[in-house]
Design an enzyme around this catalytic site. Sequence first.
Site, PDB file in Angstrom:
ATOM      1  N   PRO A  11     -25.084 -17.284 -77.979  1.00  0.00           N
ATOM      2  CA  PRO A  11     -26.294 -18.189 -76.992  1.00  0.00           C
ATOM      3  C   PRO A  11     -26.421 -17.039 -74.948  1.00  0.00           C
ATOM      4  O   PRO A  11     -24.858 -16.487 -75.243  1.00  0.00           O
ATOM      5  CB  PRO A  11     -25.504 -19.225 -75.988  1.00  0.00           C
ATOM      6  CG  PRO A  11     -24.809 -19.466 -77.765  1.00  0.00           C
ATOM      7  CD  PRO A  11     -24.044 -17.962 -77.744  1.00  0.00           C
ATOM      8  N   GLY A  70     -20.840 -17.888 -71.180  1.00  0.00           N
ATOM      9  CA  GLY A  70     -19.836 -17.520 -71.544  1.00  0.00           C
ATOM     10  C   GLY A  70     -18.951 -16.928 -72.237  1.00  0.00           C
ATOM     11  O   GLY A  70     -17.866 -17.291 -73.414  1.00  0.00           O
ATOM     12  N   GLY A 110     -19.895 -13.742 -73.815  1.00  0.00           N
ATOM     13  CA  GLY A 110     -19.867 -12.314 -73.999  1.00  0.00           C
ATOM     14  C   GLY A 110     -21.722 -11.641 -74.501  1.00  0.00           C
ATOM     15  O   GLY A 110     -21.096 -10.985 -74.711  1.00  0.00           O
ATOM     16  N   SER A 111     -22.356 -12.643 -73.860  1.00  0.00           N
ATOM     17  CA  SER A 111     -23.337 -11.866 -74.842  1.00  0.00           C
ATOM     18  C   SER A 111     -23.902 -10.293 -74.625  1.00  0.00           C
ATOM     19  O   SER A 111     -24.099  -9.259 -75.087  1.00  0.00           O
ATOM     20  CB  SER A 111     -24.302 -12.981 -74.586  1.00  0.00           C
ATOM     21  OG  SER A 111     -25.915 -12.125 -74.892  1.00  0.00           O
ATOM     22  N   ALA A 134     -22.007  -8.310 -73.243  1.00  0.00           N
ATOM     23  CA  ALA A 134     -21.069  -7.199 -74.006  1.00  0.00           C
ATOM     24  C   ALA A 134     -20.673  -6.894 -75.135  1.00  0.00           C
ATOM     25  O   ALA A 134     -20.767  -5.545 -75.316  1.00  0.00           O
ATOM     26  CB  ALA A 134     -19.447  -8.005 -73.110  1.00  0.00           C
ATOM     27  N   ALA A 135     -21.712  -8.184 -75.955  1.00  0.00           N
ATOM     28  CA  ALA A 135     -21.869  -7.535 -77.325  1.00  0.00           C
ATOM     29  C   ALA A 135     -22.972  -7.289 -77.558  1.00  0.00           C
ATOM     30  O   ALA A 135     -22.890  -5.490 -78.336  1.00  0.00           O
ATOM     31  CB  ALA A 135     -21.638  -8.970 -77.949  1.00  0.00           C
ATOM     32  N   ASP A 147     -14.118  -9.019 -70.977  1.00  0.00           N
ATOM     33  CA  ASP A 147     -15.333  -9.687 -71.914  1.00  0.00           C
ATOM     34  C   ASP A 147     -15.344  -7.745 -72.487  1.00  0.00           C
ATOM     35  O   ASP A 147     -14.665  -8.190 -74.272  1.00  0.00           O
ATOM     36  CB  ASP A 147     -16.360  -9.347 -71.811  1.00  0.00           C
ATOM     37  CG  ASP A 147     -16.912 -11.242 -71.272  1.00  0.00           C
ATOM     38  OD1 ASP A 147     -15.315 -12.001 -70.715  1.00  0.00           O
ATOM     39  OD2 ASP A 147     -17.608 -11.827 -71.175  1.00  0.00           O
TER      40      ASP A 147
HETATM   41  O1  PMV Z   1     -18.449 -16.387 -68.058  1.00  0.00           O
HETATM   42  P1  PMV Z   1     -17.764 -15.097 -68.699  1.00  0.00           P
HETATM   43  O2  PMV Z   1     -18.121 -15.459 -70.540  1.00  0.00           O
HETATM   44  O3  PMV Z   1     -18.892 -14.106 -68.596  1.00  0.00           O
HETATM   45  O4  PMV Z   1     -16.376 -15.432 -68.276  1.00  0.00           O
HETATM   46  C1  PMV Z   1     -15.607 -15.065 -66.977  1.00  0.00           C
HETATM   47  C2  PMV Z   1     -14.490 -14.724 -66.973  1.00  0.00           C
HETATM   48  C3  PMV Z   1     -14.331 -14.303 -65.033  1.00  0.00           C
HETATM   49  O5  PMV Z   1     -13.421 -14.410 -65.421  1.00  0.00           O
HETATM   50  C4  PMV Z   1     -14.785 -15.808 -64.353  1.00  0.00           C
HETATM   51  C5  PMV Z   1     -14.855 -12.981 -65.154  1.00  0.00           C
HETATM   52  C6  PMV Z   1     -14.188 -11.897 -65.360  1.00  0.00           C
HETATM   53  O6  PMV Z   1     -14.636 -10.913 -65.079  1.00  0.00           O
HETATM   54  O7  PMV Z   1     -13.423 -11.976 -65.791  1.00  0.00           O
END
Ligand code: PMV
Length: 333
Positions: A121, A125, A127-128, A130-131, A172
């Site tokens: 998704p 949150g 990691g789409s 980065a993946a 990520d």
């Molecule tokens: O929402 P995500 O999975 O991109 O996670 C962000 C995590 C944070 O700690 C809020 C930001 C970061 O760069 O680590």
Amino acid sequence: MNTRADQLPSQSLSQPTVATAPGKVILFGEHAVVYSRPAIAVPVTDVKATATISPGEPGSGVWILAADLPAPDGEPGGHRYRLRDAPADDPLRASVELALDAFRHGEPAGDILVTITSTIPIARGMGSGAAVATAVVRAIGRHFGHDPQPDEISPLVYEVEKLHHGTPSGIDNTVVAYARPVFFVRGRGITRLSVGAPLNLVIGDTGVVSSTRQVVGDVRRRWSAEAERYEGLFDEIGALARLAKSAIERGGPKAVGRLMDENHELLMTLGVSSPELDKLVETARMTGALGAKMSGAGWGGNMLALVEAGRTPTVADALQAAGAVSTIFSQIS
Ligand code: PMV
């Protein structure tokens, strides 16, 4: 970039090269990790991004087919475009170019089609971004005869993450490129995290799309105005991540669950949760989860519930009844 002894012969253009990368969730320490406190993240292999390199039309150059990702202008997926026609800050263009620079060793890029699909998704949150970048970098490396290692992939994906998020902590790209649980401190590389007893997670999606860049920016504004208060909250969150590392390693899910509950309270205080997230977290606890918290940047996206084996369907059903648009079960070991 190092040339390694395990170099593969260059792939024939007639043979597609495929690479994948998992999604991820942050178990402890989101936001505080941006301010150099430790955090814990784990790969979620039940969802994945896939990149395939296949031959393009002769003379066509490099093309991208984002089969189910939104276009650079926000249009829905299914679009196909020439690499050099995309904006320079298009994350897919950046992923391909960084990988070409790192791995083609002076060979021409040739006429190739880079097809990207993903079941992760987007903007929840998991990691789409980065993946997708990891799968692309890995596939391009393999296409040019080199199977890139996580320590080569992660810094390239970090560069792409900057386009998505501005000032990412690096968690990520690290967890996704290494595809294993990590205890992460910004700028210090990773510490391997062994999981003493499997952790059964139910991941519940609020269905609310949220921009990591915006939430991180909002926290930064409030931190600038009240540094002492926010530094204190980050210290508390970092302390929980350290305790969680020990609890995970010794295989104590009840303690891990309690620490997740505490982490969620601190994220509420930090102002990054939302009514939808709080409702799902509360529902999971009332249905017998060992602990629950939001995960990732917040204001939407996913929450996690840690559950005893066998109780996952009950918790998943309750989350759906409470408004989760989907649930994913993942066992971390
Ligand atoms: O929402 P995500 O999975 O991109 O996670 C962000 C995590 C944070 O700690 C809020 C930001 C970061 O760069 O680590």
